[in-house]
Design an enzyme around this catalytic site. Structure first.
Site, short mmCIF file in Angstrom:
data_model
loop_
_atom_site.label_atom_id
_atom_site.label_comp_id
_atom_site.label_asym_id
_atom_site.label_seq_id
_atom_site.Cartn_x
_atom_site.Cartn_y
_atom_site.Cartn_z
N ALA A 1 0.83 -1.35 -0.04
CA ALA A 1 0.10 0.09 0.05
C ALA A 1 0.77 1.40 -0.06
O ALA A 1 0.58 1.94 -0.77
CB ALA A 1 -0.90 -0.10 1.17
N ASP B 1 -4.08 -2.70 3.38
CA ASP B 1 -4.38 -1.78 2.03
C ASP B 1 -5.38 -0.77 2.31
O ASP B 1 -5.27 0.19 1.88
CB ASP B 1 -4.68 -2.87 1.15
CG ASP B 1 -3.56 -3.78 0.84
OD1 ASP B 1 -3.27 -4.68 1.51
OD2 ASP B 1 -2.87 -3.32 -0.27
O1 MRU Z 1 -1.12 -7.63 -3.32
P1 MRU Z 1 -0.04 -6.97 -2.60
O2 MRU Z 1 1.11 -7.94 -2.41
O3 MRU Z 1 -0.09 -5.37 -3.14
O4 MRU Z 1 -0.63 -6.77 -1.20
C1 MRU Z 1 -0.10 -6.11 -0.19
C2 MRU Z 1 -0.74 -6.53 1.03
O5 MRU Z 1 -1.63 -6.91 1.49
C3 MRU Z 1 0.18 -5.73 2.30
O6 MRU Z 1 -0.03 -6.56 3.55
C4 MRU Z 1 -0.55 -4.30 2.50
O7 MRU Z 1 -0.30 -3.66 1.52
C5 MRU Z 1 0.47 -3.61 3.37
S1 MRU Z 1 2.32 -3.23 2.89
C6 MRU Z 1 2.74 -2.30 3.93
#
Ligand code: MRU
Length: 320
Positions: free
Chosen positions: A46, A226
């Site tokens: 995120a 997210d």
């Molecule tokens: O699909 P992704 O790899 O972008 O998903 C990321 C996540 O779910 C993380 O846990 C979230 O973005 C937090 S990152 C600090």
């Protein structure tokens, strides 16, 4: 090294699709290249997506500076490249506000967003480490999910930043990274980052998490988000909800670490969030598959949310 940055007129990212086999840096010169990188998860997580969104608008401002229609289309392409993490659209929109002032102003805003995320990571690392020690004492054994390290947040990270800080303080017990099916952000990326930081760890299949908690091998679950809704519901990588249920059953704290840029009080609950469906191909080549990329963890399963500015104790009735 920063996961994402603006270098000599282009966006540079570490290509997260080829780690841990290869440390490859990609230079993105166009909005199309940036959107493709976001959609393939070459850049992901995120906070990093927020920075990517803002740098994307900076690229658009250079190419389409005097064409409002082309600029509007480019901004829309960027902010909708992935639907679930609030940071992406937020970063793009924040940079887009500066478009009337010209490309340099847009780039300066994007760099400010990058710098704010770096500062937020440092704040969360220390605040989160304090909270984990308060909840579970010295040498906590932590389970984390997906990847929340520097790769997901420019540098340091959110939940993994807390793990790193506990290690730095010499007070980390152990870490289990759940592998994170189907794209293995935990097994590939978290494991790689922990190895870079010199932190011993184990990788577990996602479905082992609740059992390891029940068997007494985990003191707390710590992961990222997210999007955090007004009522405290947490949207995060698919598998998060199952870990929250496991933690509740085992009586363990379930701590979410995310910057304020991920808190979205305009979204009332998790039911209002679009969960990205990434299609069948990532799961299986031999049939159909359901592939929701994120899930919603109900607020009543969350002990606390740690941001760069506050600790929100959901277990005490506090809300974002
Ligand atoms: O699909 P992704 O790899 O972008 O998903 C990321 C996540 O779910 C993380 O846990 C979230 O973005 C937090 S990152 C600090």
């Amino acid at each position: 090294m920063r996961t994402i940055d603006w270098v000599d007129g282009a966006v540079e990212i570490i290509d997260q699709t080829v780690l841990p086999g290869e440390l490859r840096v990609l230079r993105l010169h166009t909005v199309g290249e940036l959107v493709a990188a976001i959609q393939s998860l070459a850049v992901r997580g995120a906070p990093a997506l927020g920075v990517a969104g803002a740098f994307g608008v900076a690229l658009a401002a250079r190419v389409h500076g005097d064409d409002p229609v082309a600029l509007g289309n480019a901004v829309r392409k960027i902010e909708t490249a992935r639907p679930t993490a609030v940071n992406l659209a937020r970063g793009a929109q924040r940079a887009a506000h500066l478009l009337p002032l010209g490309p340099d102003a847009v780039l300066a805003e994007a760099c400010a967003i990058r710098d704010e995320e770096i500062a937020a990571s440092l704040a969360m690392a220390s605040r989160g480490a304090d909270l984990v020690v308060e909840l579970r004492g010295d040498r906590p054994r932590l389970l984390t999910h997906c990847n929340t390290g520097g790769l997901a947040a420019v540098t340091v990270g959110t939940a993994l930043g807390v793990v790193g800080e506990l290690h730095r303080r010499g007070t980390l017990g152990a870490v289990i990274a759940s592998e994170t099916r189907p794209l293995l952000q935990g097994a590939r990326l978290t494991s790689w980052e922990l190895t870079q930081w010199g932190i011993e760890h184990r990788v577990a299949v996602d479905s082992a998490g609740p059992f390891l908690m029940a068997r007494g091998e985990v003191d707390a679950v710590i992961l990222g988000a997210d999007r955090i809704c007004a009522n405290g519901d947490v949207i995060n990588k698919i598998g998060t909800y199952a870990h929250a249920l496991g933690a509740r059953r085992a009586g363990l704290p379930f701590v979410v670490v995310a910057p304020e840029s991920t808190v979205d009080v305009a979204t009332p609950t998790g039911a209002h969030v679009e969960i990205e469906d990434r299609g069948a191909a990532e799961v299986t080549a031999w049939g159909d598959a359901a592939n929701p990329a994120f899930d919603v963890t109900p607020h009543d399963l969350v002990t606390a949310i740690v941001t760069d500015r506050r600790v929100i104790r959901l277990d005490r009735g506090e809300r974002p």
